[in-house]
Motif scaffolding. Structure first.
Motif, short mmCIF file in Angstrom:
data_model
loop_
_atom_site.label_atom_id
_atom_site.label_comp_id
_atom_site.label_asym_id
_atom_site.label_seq_id
_atom_site.Cartn_x
_atom_site.Cartn_y
_atom_site.Cartn_z
N THR A 67 0.80 -1.23 0.00
CA THR A 67 0.00 0.00 0.00
C THR A 67 0.83 1.28 0.00
O THR A 67 0.33 2.35 -0.34
N GLY A 68 2.09 1.18 0.44
CA GLY A 68 2.92 2.36 0.57
C GLY A 68 2.60 3.19 1.80
O GLY A 68 3.19 4.24 2.01
N PHE A 69 1.66 2.72 2.62
CA PHE A 69 1.26 3.43 3.82
C PHE A 69 2.14 3.00 4.99
O PHE A 69 2.41 1.82 5.17
N ASP A 70 2.58 3.97 5.79
CA ASP A 70 3.44 3.67 6.94
C ASP A 70 2.57 3.40 8.17
O ASP A 70 2.29 4.29 8.95
N TYR A 71 2.11 2.16 8.28
CA TYR A 71 1.25 1.77 9.40
C TYR A 71 2.00 1.93 10.71
O TYR A 71 3.14 1.49 10.85
N LYS A 72 1.35 2.56 11.66
CA LYS A 72 1.92 2.71 12.99
C LYS A 72 1.44 1.56 13.86
O LYS A 72 0.32 1.08 13.70
N TYR A 73 2.27 1.11 14.78
CA TYR A 73 1.88 0.04 15.68
C TYR A 73 2.59 0.23 17.01
O TYR A 73 3.57 0.96 17.12
N GLU A 74 2.06 -0.45 17.99
CA GLU A 74 2.63 -0.40 19.33
C GLU A 74 2.81 -1.83 19.83
O GLU A 74 1.87 -2.64 19.75
N THR A 75 3.98 -2.15 20.30
CA THR A 75 4.22 -3.47 20.85
C THR A 75 3.90 -3.43 22.34
O THR A 75 4.40 -2.58 23.07
N VAL A 76 3.02 -4.35 22.76
CA VAL A 76 2.60 -4.41 24.16
C VAL A 76 2.88 -5.82 24.69
O VAL A 76 3.26 -6.71 23.93
N GLY A 77 2.64 -6.01 25.97
CA GLY A 77 2.88 -7.30 26.59
C GLY A 77 1.97 -8.39 26.05
O GLY A 77 0.94 -8.11 25.43
#
Length: 79
Positions: A67-77
């Motif tokens: 997609t070329g989209f810079d997906y943001k994510y968060e790593t959690v427990g």
């Protein structure tokens, strides 16, 4: 990959899942060599997986590439 620490699954596209149901449904036909009604030993299993898994981060990177989209994510427990 197994090294990034995220969950690994053998992901399957929904259209592949739908297409995979056709041989299984056809096997229920009375004229099928795989019909469960023709006797012992005629059942057949259908594995729709690829046999190797992808991690959550592998999927995220593939989505970014497609997609070329810079997906943001968060790593959690872990749950």
């Amino acid at each position: 990959s197994f090294s990034d620490g995220t969950c690994v699954r053998d992901y399957l596209h929904v259209l592949d899942l739908a297409a995979g149901h056709l041989p299984a449904l056809n096997a229920l036909d009375d004229n099928s060599s795989f019909s469960p009604w023709t006797g012992a030993g005629t059942l057949k299993a259908y594995n729709l997986g690829k046999g190797h898994g992808l991690s959550v981060l592998d999927i995220l990177e593939a989505m970014r590439g497609a997609t070329g989209f810079d997906y943001k994510y968060e790593t959690v427990g872990r749950r």
